[in-house]
Design a protein around this motif. Structure first.
Motif, PDB file in Angstrom:
ATOM      1  N   GLU A   1       0.973  -1.080   0.041  1.00 60.63           N
ATOM      2  CA  GLU A   1       0.150   0.293  -0.056  1.00 60.63           C
ATOM      3  C   GLU A   1       0.924   1.053  -0.138  1.00 60.63           C
ATOM      4  OE1 GLU A   1      -3.758   2.332   2.332  1.00 60.63           O
ATOM      5  OE2 GLU A   1      -2.550   0.351   3.353  1.00 60.63           O
ATOM      6  N   ASN A   2       0.262   2.231  -0.915  1.00 63.19           N
ATOM      7  CA  ASN A   2       1.340   3.716  -0.824  1.00 63.19           C
ATOM      8  C   ASN A   2       0.267   4.189   0.780  1.00 63.19           C
ATOM      9  OD1 ASN A   2       2.181   6.224  -1.578  1.00 63.19           O
ATOM     10  ND2 ASN A   2       1.214   6.221  -2.882  1.00 63.19           N
ATOM     11  N   LEU A   3       1.961   4.592   1.140  1.00 66.85           N
ATOM     12  CA  LEU A   3       1.079   5.549   2.848  1.00 66.85           C
ATOM     13  C   LEU A   3       2.549   6.654   2.436  1.00 66.85           C
ATOM     14  CD1 LEU A   3       1.823   2.052   4.890  1.00 66.85           C
ATOM     15  CD2 LEU A   3      -0.354   3.289   4.233  1.00 66.85           C
ATOM     16  N   ALA A   4       1.879   7.232   3.491  1.00 73.01           N
ATOM     17  CA  ALA A   4       3.264   8.518   3.457  1.00 73.01           C
ATOM     18  C   ALA A   4       4.868   7.970   3.681  1.00 73.01           C
ATOM     19  CB  ALA A   4       2.471   9.588   4.670  1.00 73.01           C
ATOM     20  N   GLY A   5       5.710   8.814   2.713  1.00 71.23           N
ATOM     21  CA  GLY A   5       6.894   8.794   2.581  1.00 71.23           C
ATOM     22  C   GLY A   5       6.970   7.512   1.674  1.00 71.23           C
ATOM     23  N   ASN A   6       8.504   7.220   1.875  1.00 72.61           N
ATOM     24  CA  ASN A   6       8.785   6.122   1.080  1.00 72.61           C
ATOM     25  C   ASN A   6       8.540   4.839   1.484  1.00 72.61           C
ATOM     26  OD1 ASN A   6      11.459   7.948  -0.753  1.00 72.61           O
ATOM     27  ND2 ASN A   6      12.445   7.487   0.950  1.00 72.61           N
ATOM     28  N   ASP A   7       7.917   4.299   0.203  1.00 66.81           N
ATOM     29  CA  ASP A   7       7.373   2.714   0.146  1.00 66.81           C
ATOM     30  C   ASP A   7       8.346   1.396   0.239  1.00 66.81           C
ATOM     31  OD1 ASP A   7       4.440   4.086   1.181  1.00 66.81           O
ATOM     32  OD2 ASP A   7       5.219   4.598  -1.142  1.00 66.81           O
ATOM     33  N   PHE A   8       9.353   1.489  -1.205  1.00 67.84           N
ATOM     34  CA  PHE A   8       9.866   0.158  -1.254  1.00 67.84           C
ATOM     35  C   PHE A   8      11.816   0.731  -1.404  1.00 67.84           C
ATOM     36  CE2 PHE A   8       8.597   0.685  -5.214  1.00 67.84           C
ATOM     37  CZ  PHE A   8       9.248   0.815  -5.974  1.00 67.84           C
ATOM     38  N   VAL A   9      12.796  -0.592  -1.172  1.00 71.95           N
ATOM     39  CA  VAL A   9      14.157   0.289  -0.990  1.00 71.95           C
ATOM     40  C   VAL A   9      14.509  -0.778  -2.310  1.00 71.95           C
ATOM     41  CG1 VAL A   9      14.680  -0.853   0.972  1.00 71.95           C
ATOM     42  CG2 VAL A   9      16.468   1.412  -0.059  1.00 71.95           C
TER      43      VAL A   9
ATOM     44  N   THR B   1      18.199   2.799  -3.495  1.00 75.79           N
ATOM     45  CA  THR B   1      17.926   3.956  -4.133  1.00 75.79           C
ATOM     46  C   THR B   1      16.222   3.717  -3.609  1.00 75.79           C
ATOM     47  OG1 THR B   1      19.063   3.704  -5.068  1.00 75.79           O
ATOM     48  CG2 THR B   1      16.755   4.854  -6.263  1.00 75.79           C
ATOM     49  N   ALA B   2      15.954   4.531  -2.768  1.00 76.79           N
ATOM     50  CA  ALA B   2      13.989   4.405  -1.880  1.00 76.79           C
ATOM     51  C   ALA B   2      13.379   4.926  -2.716  1.00 76.79           C
ATOM     52  CB  ALA B   2      14.213   4.979  -0.487  1.00 76.79           C
ATOM     53  N   PHE B   3      12.431   4.353  -3.332  1.00 80.05           N
ATOM     54  CA  PHE B   3      10.764   4.844  -3.988  1.00 80.05           C
ATOM     55  C   PHE B   3       9.973   4.923  -3.495  1.00 80.05           C
ATOM     56  CE2 PHE B   3      14.623   2.425  -7.072  1.00 80.05           C
ATOM     57  CZ  PHE B   3      14.422   3.487  -8.142  1.00 80.05           C
ATOM     58  N   ASP B   4       9.565   6.149  -3.856  1.00 76.91           N
ATOM     59  CA  ASP B   4       8.206   6.348  -3.159  1.00 76.91           C
ATOM     60  C   ASP B   4       6.907   6.278  -4.671  1.00 76.91           C
ATOM     61  OD1 ASP B   4       5.495   7.908  -2.225  1.00 76.91           O
ATOM     62  OD2 ASP B   4       6.869   9.336  -1.744  1.00 76.91           O
ATOM     63  N   LEU B   5       5.692   5.779  -3.932  1.00 75.62           N
ATOM     64  CA  LEU B   5       4.721   5.295  -5.482  1.00 75.62           C
ATOM     65  C   LEU B   5       3.942   6.331  -6.013  1.00 75.62           C
ATOM     66  CD1 LEU B   5       3.535   1.851  -3.418  1.00 75.62           C
ATOM     67  CD2 LEU B   5       4.948   2.604  -5.291  1.00 75.62           C
ATOM     68  N   ASP B   6       4.562   7.670  -5.101  1.00 70.29           N
ATOM     69  CA  ASP B   6       3.395   8.871  -5.210  1.00 70.29           C
ATOM     70  C   ASP B   6       4.193   8.974  -6.765  1.00 70.29           C
ATOM     71  OD1 ASP B   6       2.121   9.162  -3.375  1.00 70.29           O
ATOM     72  OD2 ASP B   6       2.914  10.991  -2.333  1.00 70.29           O
TER      73      ASP B   6
ATOM     74  N   ALA C   1      -1.863   6.855  -5.569  1.00 68.70           N
ATOM     75  CA  ALA C   1      -2.259   7.930  -4.558  1.00 68.70           C
ATOM     76  C   ALA C   1      -2.649   7.312  -3.298  1.00 68.70           C
ATOM     77  CB  ALA C   1      -4.001   7.625  -4.916  1.00 68.70           C
ATOM     78  N   ILE C   2      -2.275   7.720  -2.419  1.00 68.82           N
ATOM     79  CA  ILE C   2      -2.478   7.626  -1.369  1.00 68.82           C
ATOM     80  C   ILE C   2      -3.500   6.184  -0.766  1.00 68.82           C
ATOM     81  CG2 ILE C   2      -2.097   7.582   1.749  1.00 68.82           C
ATOM     82  CD1 ILE C   2       0.291   8.751   0.745  1.00 68.82           C
ATOM     83  N   GLY C   3      -2.984   5.144  -0.486  1.00 70.08           N
ATOM     84  CA  GLY C   3      -4.131   4.027   0.005  1.00 70.08           C
ATOM     85  C   GLY C   3      -4.616   2.798  -0.745  1.00 70.08           C
TER      86      GLY C   3
END
Length: 257
Positions: free
Chosen positions: A100-108, A150-155, A160-162
């Motif tokens: 799930e896309n939460l606030a901040g980075n989501d995976f690395v 290297t971290a990635f944010d799903l944003d 979208a968040i959620g």
């Protein structure tokens, strides 16, 4: 009523035993190159989508089940994707679980390499029921113990968040690729990729398009789409004993009528 009550207790006990026998791996909390994560959130499944001669080498990464392992190579192996003219692509997932896309980075993503010499790769993500996004190239964030993180944010992918993703793809860049302003961003942006500060903010030399992808892990807990269950001999004995007890209860009920 006596039989129903005892039967309810029996079935409740069996349900508890079933959950206790679920195949839940031991968690290992790790901090590597500036990011802390739970090894239970690492990718578990993988396949080669495009293979120009993908190879592997062993690595000293601190946990098992590296990307190489998910692709059928030896444990603790890193995967070399391609080179400056040949693109290799791999697909990785959490075995059906969702991120799930939460606030901040989501995976690395961890890439094996030498200090000051990151190698170029990009990532695409797939929402459940959707298609893969365009590939996104980003500068590495940190370097430690021969791995770039290297971290990635799903944003950044337009998620979208959620909302959640079910898989990622990783590809090496080739020398003809372009990206967005500043030397990073989605492929096709018209600008030559830059190594970022960890590589000296230079254009990639021809020998730096062969990333060694080592590990991919979510920074948030992935969400199973089903409860994992593993039948074990001990659970079989519990169920068998339960049915024997149930039979005796039925006999007792008949006698008491």
């Amino acid at each position: 009523m006596k039989l129903n009550h005892q039967t309810g207790l029996l079935l409740g006990s069996l349900a508890i035993a079933s959950f206790a026998s679920c195949n839940l791996a031991k968690a290992a909390t790790v901090t590597q190159a500036g990011f802390t994560w739970d090894s239970n959130n690492a990718v578990t499944n993988g396949s080669i989508v495009q293979n120009p001669g993908i190879s592997f080498s062993l690595t000293g990464f601190p946990v098992d089940n590296t990307v190489g392992t998910t692709l059928g190579f030896p444990n603790k192996s890193t995967v070399n994707l391609g080179d400056n003219t040949n693109r290799g692509i791999i697909e990785l997932s959490w075995g059906g679980s969702l991120l799930e896309n939460l606030a901040g980075n989501d995976f690395v993503i961890y890439e094996n390499g030498a200090a000051n010499a990151p190698e170029a790769f990009a990532v695409a993500v797939k929402q459940k029921g959707g298609s893969f996004t365009n590939f996104l190239y980003q500068f590495s964030d940190n370097f430690e113990n021969q791995t770039f993180a290297t971290a990635f944010d799903l944003d950044s992918f337009g998620i979208a968040i959620g909302e959640s993703i079910i898989a990622i793809r990783i590809a090496n860049l080739i020398s003809s690729d372009t990206v967005g302003a500043g030397g990073q961003g989605f492929l096709g942006g018209g600008v030559t990729p830059n190594t970022g500060s960890l590589g000296g903010n230079i254009t990639y030399p021809s020998g730096r398009f062969d990333p060694d992808i080592t590990y991919a892990v979510a920074l948030n807990n992935v969400v199973p789409t089903a409860i994992p269950f593993e039948f074990s001999p001990s659970l079989g004995l519990i169920i068998f004993g339960g049915w024997v007890m149930f039979g005796k209860l039925k006999q007792t009920s008949k006698v008491n009528k």
